[in-house]
Design a protein around this motif. Structure first.
Motif, short mmCIF file in Angstrom:
data_model
loop_
_atom_site.label_atom_id
_atom_site.label_comp_id
_atom_site.label_asym_id
_atom_site.label_seq_id
_atom_site.Cartn_x
_atom_site.Cartn_y
_atom_site.Cartn_z
N ARG B 114 0.84 -1.21 0.00
CA ARG B 114 0.00 0.00 0.00
C ARG B 114 0.87 1.26 0.00
N ASP B 118 1.30 4.38 -2.94
CA ASP B 118 1.38 5.83 -2.76
C ASP B 118 2.60 6.41 -3.46
N VAL B 348 -1.09 -4.72 -4.87
CA VAL B 348 -1.74 -4.57 -3.57
C VAL B 348 -2.81 -5.65 -3.36
N LEU B 374 -6.94 -1.96 -2.54
CA LEU B 374 -7.29 -0.57 -2.82
C LEU B 374 -8.74 -0.52 -3.28
#
Lengths: 375, 375, 375, 375
Positions: B114, B118, B348, B374
């Motif tokens: 995760r 970003d 993810v 996500l």
């Protein structure tokens, strides 16, 4: 040695499995169909009886009584009705002094199966269950390879049985074979009872280990259907082996693709109903082996299960016939069947599997013990 | 159009996947390996660099800095280290202004994945993940068939990934590839992280539906091993489809037998890594279809993924190369990859799958929601 | 060790085999394409040169001269033109001091092939011929199995090479690949020269015996075509083995289904291009063996011909690359190729086969001796 | 409708094909074995008769007379002796007013076959020849596909029939099945007469075109054997199609791998005895089709030739049974067999093929016309 005289309950016009039982029973000349209550419709039963040169009856109880009274009456009964009658017919036949070869599943539920086990035990007669796939030569060879320890300890078993014929609600479109199979009153269970039990029995038959615990996802995919048509089950076997069982009647496009994989410490074997005369063994070290039915290098059980030279395919009817031949041998020799014909014990185990899986799936119970099998 | 300049982290002598990345990246002449921190051992890194005509570095941080400073420095980095470095290298490279192509899994755990998402988002650079099987022409064709609705609504997905190479504790016998893969610190997860993620991603990539809930049996079969080496998972997808995922590294005798079956209302398709250039579609009514790679009747994506005429087999390296070619196209055209190269979002999801399954299995939790992906 | 510098003649835009040569040559980093006369059209040649990062020339003679004059000039040439130029380019390159890797057939006729053999011998340089199928790992394993005597004396060889792509007169419909292949001036021979030679070479390469006599049916099926598009040949090998060679480009629906069967006294082996990574050996007694590429139990030659672990398919480009790797090894070590890369001797034998078969078939000559091969 | 009463000549203990005839004849309940001269040894014939519930005779002439005299006597005779008796028994049975189902080949030579054709014609009774492979559902489908023109004009037919069981001189090691098959007096011809005729008949049955000319290599591979054990034949069909026929009993490791490929202008079909329930059709444009036995999309003839649902394999015995069922239908309906049961015309053609090929090969005659078939 005269053929053993066989009667049949069920199997009239339009049936699938009745004719298979007749062809299989008679293939080797060891049994001969002499009587049948082929249909509740007297005209249909008579028609079938004439076509097959047998005595026709409209009522199976009447048939059992009449045949028992004849000096040349039937010695054994093939039970090929929809599932809901398996128990009553089998029990009555055994009590009337006849041996029984029943189509699967043994009964519609576990309670009946356990009760039938008692009836079998008290009767002193033979009871066989047509888990057909145990009749294939290469399935018997696979069992022997595992039993002999060639693969080492068994670690994993995957069995898949995809069919697609119930992908649409054909039970509402006049498909006779589908109608009763999706009716709770006639079938008991759905996909898991119709073909899941085959997969379950095959895994245990070849793997030589018993399912102890399971986690099941049994579901109904086609809207409006009352019984399950798809099931996926995680398995744990005694001794620690893991397993997966997949059975489905909504795997669109699949025909009858039963496939088994058994992995041990040293290698794995795989068998597929699409090429039933071969067995693949993959080794941790060394080339894969393909074993072919009717070869001189096979074990005794596999060799005995082929009728014609290697390279000449035998199929479903011949596998079925192997069960009947073993059954006939046992009758003739007044001994139990030798472990290759599934018995009521396997019938009880299968029903325990069905009931355990259905209940656990419905309740979202996760992992549960397989309950209700005979000790 | 000059080739895109590629650096590599990892992939030194004895590595399996590093050389595959190099061959795949260069196959179509779209990228050229110009630099590498191939090994922490300077001598080994130099050796590899010389063999491949690239600039060698002993430290990947040093390489990123040095290449960033060169006018002819690397534009992209292939991350082919053991898993525990995937996050750090990928993040640093993106932050240094380089595009990243990472071997799977994206990271060793969900939190890192995760965070990396970003980093990717902030960087404005491309991040690709080599779920190799999405590069096969017939996998792309399968995806298109499903997306086009040819099979109707998807009802069931079965994906199996049996390997046998960890059947024995070869990590204690000097097998370098095995050593780090069974070490929690280096690999993060075991079988489920190494190949389970491939199976998971393939099921979603082709099936076009996402896993919502699962029930997992993740276990360690070989005594003394710390990470899992076998996993069996029941799946429920959004929209209601059922599924089964099987991944194993103790399926003795199995090589790399990834196999996918997707069933819809009207038919089912199956693809097997053993014959990657063909795709079978079985229909509820009508003959089965076998589609062959590089045929004119295939969709655009599948056609673009073959280099040579039909009947000339392409394999793993070419599938890998298709990912690199798509990646290079996106870099050249300054646009995102077009959905065929797995991205950090898939990374993810995969790590969410791994962590959810491992935790649920350990806790005997039964059915649980896939958590952490996500939105 | 720097890569060997390779030039190419032919292979410009629209070509099939040129790009394969480039990918194969560069796959292992042993050769690097540095120059090319890719097309007679200067613009096209320049375009290809830029795409591949090489020096472009419009005229191959000019290229040979220029490259010979450069200190960093090409050391070897890949000849990938239509057949009619193979002789001139190969001879000139050898005479200019370059090694040659030529696409098959060696030349357009036997006389040229024999002359080229002289040129090769006098030049002291290496000449390789891309009979690609000899580069497959399992073909090399098959050769070794036969040579080791595992099958006993060889009794029968059947080789089939069906293609269907010339079933219609696509040479009149704009198909560039077809145009020159059916033109006597450019191709020399038709189907027999294009793929019959592959089959012929494969049979001898694996079987370890040479064709002595043959009886051929070489014919033109598609009306209006000048060259043959179908050929069927009975073979007799030295030592008495029988054989059949089938090659066809009008086997509609066939892709590139090269298949070889070799039978000895004790067993038979079969290899099919559709599943190139496996080799089947059937024994007179005992299970069939399936050997898988990249397995530890294979012979040295087969093992060396795989790049990635077993179960990861490699294909046509990798087989091709094996020939280039062997070629590069021989150049680097200043020794002849080791018997695995076909040489001009095989080129002469193939052309002797083509000319003998075509003439005998045209004349209705029945059985004739294979004439014109080197002693 | 009572079963047709069948007698058998030959087929006693140790026989291969006799039991197949019995199982096949009785499988559908359309015929019933009632009598047999199973062996010249009276004890053995009696033993077989008892096992099968039939009247036993030691002499076939005696049987024909006795059965003809009984009101419930046999109506048809299965001729399953070694080849040298086929003519005499068949002719006598027809003349005694019985229908005949003969194992192949029809006779030991062409002269006998032509004479038998006259006997059949004069008798007004039915004569069927068990070219078993024409009984397979997918072979019948293949025939229909070709006849319907789906493939366009037929251009090429390749038929291969490799067996390996005579790779060693087992006739000198006590193998009863081998002994008579390699004896000129009992068998007439060797491999070409035993299985070459199957291949020949299958090619013409499916291809719908007749062999006009051939070029044969018929040879004896195992030293000391008098009859051929390997044959390879180039074919030309009426209308111009080319063909290759390969039959061998020294293809070590092969089981019974009959395989047929038929190519037309638009596509090609292939059928293999190893997977008899499927038929592959490859199209010039578009995906390959796999047709599965017992599917609703098949033609009438193929559908009628399956007994059980798709996905349930049927094999050699069932294919054989299809011939018997067609034969029984024709008897019951007092009409000729409908083109699916091979007749004496096919028997004569096969013997013409055998004699033409053997003579031409022996004489090194090259291409010759197929001579001696009925007009």
């Amino acid at each position: 040695m005269s053929p053993i005289r066989l009667a049949m309950v069920g199997g009239g016009p339009g049936a699938f499995i009745g004719p298979v039982h007749r062809m299989a029973a008679e293939l080797d000349g060891r049994l001969r169909l002499v009587a049948g209550a082929f249909s509740r419709d007297p005209a249909k039963s008579t028609l079938a009886a004439e076509a097959w040169g047998a005595r026709g009856y409209a009522d199976w109880r009447e048939m059992l009584a009449a045949e028992a009274a004849r000096p040349d009456g039937a010695q054994a009964v093939a039970v090929v009705t929809p599932n809901h009658l398996h128990f009553a017919v089998s029990a009555a036949a055994l009590q009337a002094g006849l041996h029984v070869m029943s189509d699967k599943p043994a009964t519609v539920n576990l309670a009946e199966a356990r009760e039938l086990a008692d009836v079998v035990a008290r009767s002193g007669h033979l009871y066989g269950l047509t888990y057909t796939y145990t009749g294939y030569p290469m399935v018997r060879e696979a069992r022997e390879i595992v039993a002999r320890g060639d693969l080492g300890q068994i670690r994993k078993i995957v069995v898949e049985y995809p069919q697609g014929w119930l992908s649409r609600p054909i039970e509402r479109e006049g498909a006779k074979q589908a109608e009763w199979r999706v009716d709770p009153a006639l079938a008991g269970a759905g996909c898991i009872g119709d073909i899941g039990v085959h997969a379950f029995n095959l895994a245990e038959f070849v793997g030589g280990v018993r399912v102890e615990r399971l986690c099941a996802d049994v579901s109904t995919v086609v809207p409006g259907r009352q019984l399950d048509d798809d099931c996926n089950v995680l398995l744990r076997f005694e001794g620690g082996a893991r397993g997966v069982l997949i059975a489905s009647q909504i795997s669109a496009g699949a025909r009858n693709g039963l496939r088994l994989q058994v992995y041990g410490e040293k290698g794995g074997l795989s068998w597929s109903h699409e090429r039933p005369s071969q067995l693949t063994v993959d080794w941790l070290d060394g080339p894969s082996h393909i074993l072919h039915a009717a070869s001189g290098y096979l074990g005794v059980a596999a060799q005995a299960a082929s009728r014609i030279p290697t390279g000449h395919p035998e199929g479903f009817i011949e596998a079925f016939a192997n069960l009947y031949r073993d059954f006939a041998d046992a009758i003739a020799e007044r001994r139990p069947t030798a472990g290759l014909v599934p018995s009521i014990a396997e019938g009880v185990r299968s029903m325990a599997f069905v009931e355990t899986a259905v209940a656990a799936s419905r309740d979202g119970a996760g992992w549960v013990a397989l309950q209700g099998a005979l000790p």
